[in-house]
Design a protein around this motif. Structure first.
Motif, PDB file in Angstrom:
ATOM      1  N   VAL A  16       0.837  -1.198   0.000  1.00 50.66           N
ATOM      2  CA  VAL A  16       0.000   0.000   0.000  1.00 50.66           C
ATOM      3  C   VAL A  16       0.872   1.247   0.000  1.00 50.66           C
ATOM      4  N   SER A  17       1.900   1.255   0.849  1.00 50.24           N
ATOM      5  CA  SER A  17       2.781   2.426   0.919  1.00 50.24           C
ATOM      6  C   SER A  17       3.509   2.649  -0.401  1.00 50.24           C
ATOM      7  N   GLU A  18       3.942   1.574  -1.038  1.00 54.82           N
ATOM      8  CA  GLU A  18       4.611   1.716  -2.327  1.00 54.82           C
ATOM      9  C   GLU A  18       3.656   2.289  -3.364  1.00 54.82           C
ATOM     10  N   ALA A  19       2.399   1.881  -3.322  1.00 53.94           N
ATOM     11  CA  ALA A  19       1.417   2.403  -4.267  1.00 53.94           C
ATOM     12  C   ALA A  19       1.138   3.883  -4.006  1.00 53.94           C
ATOM     13  N   VAL A  20       1.033   4.252  -2.739  1.00 53.62           N
ATOM     14  CA  VAL A  20       0.848   5.668  -2.392  1.00 53.62           C
ATOM     15  C   VAL A  20       2.017   6.492  -2.921  1.00 53.62           C
ATOM     16  N   TRP A  21       3.234   5.980  -2.728  1.00 50.64           N
ATOM     17  CA  TRP A  21       4.412   6.714  -3.189  1.00 50.64           C
ATOM     18  C   TRP A  21       4.416   6.832  -4.711  1.00 50.64           C
ATOM     19  N   ALA A  22       4.012   5.771  -5.407  1.00 48.61           N
ATOM     20  CA  ALA A  22       3.986   5.810  -6.864  1.00 48.61           C
ATOM     21  C   ALA A  22       3.028   6.892  -7.363  1.00 48.61           C
ATOM     22  N   VAL A  23       1.868   7.020  -6.709  1.00 52.58           N
ATOM     23  CA  VAL A  23       0.907   8.049  -7.104  1.00 52.58           C
ATOM     24  C   VAL A  23       1.461   9.435  -6.804  1.00 52.58           C
ATOM     25  N   LEU A  24       2.083   9.602  -5.639  1.00 48.50           N
ATOM     26  CA  LEU A  24       2.662  10.899  -5.297  1.00 48.50           C
ATOM     27  C   LEU A  24       3.724  11.302  -6.313  1.00 48.50           C
ATOM     28  N   ALA A  25       4.601  10.368  -6.659  1.00 50.02           N
ATOM     29  CA  ALA A  25       5.682  10.677  -7.585  1.00 50.02           C
ATOM     30  C   ALA A  25       5.148  11.042  -8.964  1.00 50.02           C
ATOM     31  N   ASP A  26       4.025  10.454  -9.341  1.00 53.27           N
ATOM     32  CA  ASP A  26       3.469  10.689 -10.674  1.00 53.27           C
ATOM     33  C   ASP A  26       2.558  11.907 -10.726  1.00 53.27           C
ATOM     34  N   LYS A  27       1.745  12.095  -9.678  1.00 55.26           N
ATOM     35  CA  LYS A  27       0.688  13.105  -9.743  1.00 55.26           C
ATOM     36  C   LYS A  27       0.725  14.125  -8.614  1.00 55.26           C
ATOM     37  N   PHE A  29       0.195  15.448  -4.593  1.00 54.30           N
ATOM     38  CA  PHE A  29      -0.954  15.314  -3.699  1.00 54.30           C
ATOM     39  C   PHE A  29      -2.266  15.656  -4.389  1.00 54.30           C
ATOM     40  N   GLY A  30      -2.202  16.463  -5.438  1.00 57.20           N
ATOM     41  CA  GLY A  30      -3.422  16.799  -6.154  1.00 57.20           C
ATOM     42  C   GLY A  30      -4.074  15.584  -6.810  1.00 57.20           C
ATOM     43  N   GLY A  31      -3.272  14.576  -7.130  1.00 56.81           N
ATOM     44  CA  GLY A  31      -3.815  13.381  -7.755  1.00 56.81           C
ATOM     45  C   GLY A  31      -3.933  12.197  -6.824  1.00 56.81           C
ATOM     46  N   LEU A  32      -3.733  12.439  -5.521  1.00 60.59           N
ATOM     47  CA  LEU A  32      -3.763  11.347  -4.546  1.00 60.59           C
ATOM     48  C   LEU A  32      -5.205  11.051  -4.137  1.00 60.59           C
ATOM     49  N   THR A  33      -5.748   9.978  -4.669  1.00 65.32           N
ATOM     50  CA  THR A  33      -7.090   9.531  -4.321  1.00 65.32           C
ATOM     51  C   THR A  33      -7.052   8.029  -4.057  1.00 65.32           C
ATOM     52  N   LEU A  34      -8.080   7.545  -3.386  1.00 68.29           N
ATOM     53  CA  LEU A  34      -8.173   6.108  -3.156  1.00 68.29           C
ATOM     54  C   LEU A  34      -8.222   5.348  -4.483  1.00 68.29           C
ATOM     55  N   ARG A  35      -8.929   5.904  -5.446  1.00 67.44           N
ATOM     56  CA  ARG A  35      -9.037   5.247  -6.743  1.00 67.44           C
ATOM     57  C   ARG A  35      -7.662   5.149  -7.421  1.00 67.44           C
ATOM     58  N   ALA A  36      -6.879   6.241  -7.334  1.00 69.48           N
ATOM     59  CA  ALA A  36      -5.563   6.232  -7.966  1.00 69.48           C
ATOM     60  C   ALA A  36      -4.634   5.227  -7.289  1.00 69.48           C
ATOM     61  N   VAL A  37      -4.663   5.176  -5.961  1.00 65.64           N
ATOM     62  CA  VAL A  37      -3.824   4.217  -5.234  1.00 65.64           C
ATOM     63  C   VAL A  37      -4.259   2.791  -5.543  1.00 65.64           C
ATOM     64  N   ALA A  38      -5.561   2.555  -5.569  1.00 60.98           N
ATOM     65  CA  ALA A  38      -6.061   1.218  -5.898  1.00 60.98           C
ATOM     66  C   ALA A  38      -5.623   0.810  -7.298  1.00 60.98           C
ATOM     67  N   GLY A  39      -5.660   1.767  -8.239  1.00 60.27           N
ATOM     68  CA  GLY A  39      -5.220   1.466  -9.593  1.00 60.27           C
ATOM     69  C   GLY A  39      -3.747   1.102  -9.644  1.00 60.27           C
ATOM     70  N   TRP A 107       6.507  17.641  -1.930  1.00 60.85           N
ATOM     71  CA  TRP A 107       6.299  18.433  -0.719  1.00 60.85           C
ATOM     72  C   TRP A 107       5.470  19.683  -1.012  1.00 60.85           C
ATOM     73  N   VAL A 108       5.857  20.410  -2.053  1.00 60.85           N
ATOM     74  CA  VAL A 108       5.141  21.651  -2.366  1.00 60.85           C
ATOM     75  C   VAL A 108       3.683  21.362  -2.716  1.00 60.85           C
ATOM     76  N   SER A 109       3.438  20.239  -3.381  1.00 59.13           N
ATOM     77  CA  SER A 109       2.052  19.909  -3.743  1.00 59.13           C
ATOM     78  C   SER A 109       1.195  19.578  -2.526  1.00 59.13           C
ATOM     79  N   SER A 110       1.833  19.344  -1.375  1.00 62.33           N
ATOM     80  CA  SER A 110       1.076  19.006  -0.163  1.00 62.33           C
ATOM     81  C   SER A 110       0.620  20.233   0.614  1.00 62.33           C
ATOM     82  N   TRP A 111       1.142  21.392   0.282  1.00 58.10           N
ATOM     83  CA  TRP A 111       0.911  22.553   1.141  1.00 58.10           C
ATOM     84  C   TRP A 111      -0.555  22.970   1.198  1.00 58.10           C
ATOM     85  N   ASP A 112      -1.239  22.992   0.068  1.00 57.08           N
ATOM     86  CA  ASP A 112      -2.647  23.404   0.069  1.00 57.08           C
ATOM     87  C   ASP A 112      -3.476  22.512   0.981  1.00 57.08           C
ATOM     88  N   LEU A 113      -3.236  21.212   0.906  1.00 57.81           N
ATOM     89  CA  LEU A 113      -3.993  20.273   1.722  1.00 57.81           C
ATOM     90  C   LEU A 113      -3.707  20.480   3.202  1.00 57.81           C
TER      91      LEU A 113
END
Length: 210
Positions: A16-27, A29-39, A107-113
């Motif tokens: 799960v953590s590896e999948a979360v990291w893969a989504v973060l690296a690609d998209k 925090f703006g693209g971090l969703t449950l659907r994206a991680v599941a994919g 990191w910068v993409s996380s600031w708004d959240l």
């Protein structure tokens, strides 16, 4: 779907953590969703709900994961006490390589959240406090070694200034990489550190009395 057994849960945690990291690296925090991680896991959002029952839980985990990944990156050797070690510590923050740039973008993409959530904002403030805590001992050593131009400057305040400088440079380099390539960032950092040694950072009326 029933919750995973304890053994299975621990076995899946790394995936799960590896999948979360893969989504973060690609998209980011703006693209971090449950659907994206599941994919990224070729799994289902229902399975992920056992780990992250809310979007906030997913974001909190991602921020923790990002901090761990950042801390685990190779670090420069601390060459000597004082300002040389401050330099090495701040160089580790700057986006001087593709990997460092990617990490800073996340990191910068996380600031708004984080700014939109009081709890996440407090956790982020704690991360910055830890970062200042990494810099402060080196500035204390610089003071003992008479490397600072302002003998009355407090290490805590100088650490805040140094981290603010580094992160301001990070943002400029991310948005305008042609204007701020690695050599320019390094030269600017060296100029900043030189200013600590040759001139006071606080006006005379703001200094601590003897």
């Amino acid at each position: 779907m029933p919750p995973p057994a304890p053994g299975d849960r621990e076995a899946r945690r790394k995936d799960v953590s590896e999948a979360v990291w893969a989504v973060l690296a690609d998209k980011g925090f703006g693209g971090l969703t449950l659907r994206a991680v599941a994919g990224a896991m070729n799994g289902s959002t229902g399975m992920l709900m056992h780990y992250f029952p809310t979007k906030r839980a997913l974001i909190a985990h991602a921020l923790d994961l990002l901090e761990v990944r950042t801390a685990a990156r190779p670090r420069r050797a601390r060459p000597a006490e004082g300002l040389p070690s401050v330099r090495a510590t701040l160089l580790d923050i700057l986006p001087l390589t593709p990997d460092d740039t990617a990490c800073n973008r996340i990191w910068v993409s996380s600031w708004d959240l984080a700014l939109a959530d009081e709890g996440l904002a407090g956790e982020q403030a704690g991360r910055y406090a830890r970062l200042r805590g990494m810099v402060r001992p080196h500035l204390e050593a610089a003071s003992r070694l008479h490397q600072l131009g302002d003998a009355n400057a407090e290490a805590e305040q100088l650490a805040a200034v140094a981290v603010a400088f580094a992160h301001g440079l990070v943002v400029q380099a991310l948005f305008d990489p042609d204007r701020f390539p690695a050599d320019v960032q390094t030269a600017m950092l060296d100029d900043f550190l030189a200013s600590l040694g040759r001139s006071p950072l606080t006006p005379p009326d703001a200094r601590t009395p003897d």
